[in-house]
Motif scaffolding. Sequence first.
Motif, short mmCIF file in Angstrom:
data_model
loop_
_atom_site.label_atom_id
_atom_site.label_comp_id
_atom_site.label_asym_id
_atom_site.label_seq_id
_atom_site.Cartn_x
_atom_site.Cartn_y
_atom_site.Cartn_z
N ASP A 3 0.63 -1.15 -0.09
CA ASP A 3 0.03 0.04 -0.03
C ASP A 3 0.92 1.18 0.05
OD1 ASP A 3 -2.09 -1.68 -0.09
OD2 ASP A 3 -2.84 -1.13 1.86
N SER A 6 2.11 1.91 -3.24
CA SER A 6 0.84 2.39 -4.29
C SER A 6 0.52 3.83 -4.05
CB SER A 6 -0.27 1.60 -3.98
OG SER A 6 0.10 0.19 -4.29
N PRO A 34 -4.50 5.74 -10.90
CA PRO A 34 -3.35 6.22 -10.05
C PRO A 34 -2.91 7.66 -10.71
CG PRO A 34 -2.77 3.88 -10.29
CD PRO A 34 -4.33 4.25 -11.05
N PHE A 48 -6.87 0.67 -1.37
CA PHE A 48 -6.35 0.21 -2.64
C PHE A 48 -7.07 -1.01 -3.14
CE2 PHE A 48 -3.13 2.80 -0.53
CZ PHE A 48 -2.78 3.75 -1.71
#
Length: 462
Positions: A3, A6, A34, A48
């Motif tokens: 995460d 990300s 994104p 996410f």
Amino acid sequence: MDDETSYEAVSSRDARFDGEFFFAVKTTGIYCRPSCPAVTPKRKNVRFYPTAAAAQGSGFRACRRCRPDAVPGSAAWNVRADTVGRAMRMIGDGVVDREGVPGLAGRLGYSARQVQRQLTAEVGAGPVALARAQRAHTARLLLQTTALPVTEIAFAAGFASVRQFNDTIRQIYASTPTELRGNQARPAIEDKRGSGSPQVREAVGAGGRVSAGIPLRLAYRGAYARREAFDLLAGEAIDRVEEVVGAPGARTYRRTLRLPYGSGIAAVDEKSGGRWLDARIHLFDLRDLTTAVQRLRRLFDLDADPYAIDERLGADPRLAPLVAARPGLRSPGTADPEEFAVRAIVGREAAGQLVETYGKVIDHPCGGLTRLFPEAAELGLLEGVRLDPGADRDETEQALLALDGVSSETAALIRMRALGDPDVAPAGGPDDEAWRPWRSYAVQHLNLSRDPSCGSWRGGYG
């Protein structure tokens, strides 16, 4: 990716990960790609998801600004040969819409419960939710690019009822279908332009009416070596089924399509202004739209991850100059796996003769496109060989080798092109483990470099 990694991608608006994962913001109830240009949310408010369907299942609606439902697909599903990868490819091809979850499970050799459990564990949504998200995207596209009545769009997109259609659109887009159609904001991937040249402007739609083609922008990530892709298709084209017209750099590839509910014609332009290929699809039954789009995406290898491919192959001193010369080189697939297999086995000249003798004449010819490629069953070929998107690649290759006259080179070529396997080694050439899982792309580089160590096998067929 964890995460935190990300979130770094979201903070930097990194388009490399569009389609690989999605993020949602708890305070707004919206999920995005994104690279969404909106203000980066605080980390504590971000969640996410591996798929848009998973985000939708958690109650988030699609961002109207970045259109997260219209990103390229994840490259992971083409790499993976396991049950989840095969299931994702079949769902993309519309199997759940046509055959339901039992049909999908039967093709995979598992129970519906097992398929549900595996998909939910890995992608955060079951087959029904994944298909529903895909239907919603198709419906939005039809609402914003055609003048079809809302009722017709509901069924064309694959919904079982108008009520189900309305509820889904409200949940995912926070709008009614009429409001979504009236929204003049330009979609991120598809646009509302006209349907192109006069030769491909009209086709018969649902109910036998003449309707304009559907204009699309087929998104891809990273660099895309267009010239090489169009060169390959031009060199392979078979008269009456395919044609490539125009000068290099501004060519258009056109072909007829055999689809589950009818036939169609697709046109894809080499020249575009962004990270997409402009296309137009003309269908005799609009229920085939999702399947037609997915097959074009496979043909042009639009869900590939050129960042990962070029990084891996470019690390090899032998391939590094080839990768640098052709960034974003793709490994094209096919719009019809059985057609490609027949063509690869019999050769281009014989395939053209089969079209002339057995190809079905389409009801509304378009320029030089007048026929469909004959079905393998009609020709008595490929008996016992499975070539649909969910086929087990190893089993299919063995079945091909059991056919008379099919060499290992031809079987490998069919595996690479018809089944979209990104990791097929060059027959008779180097089989470098360091190139995994992108050996098919190494083959393309070696072919274009005319490297003699690649053996006699080329990425196309004779």
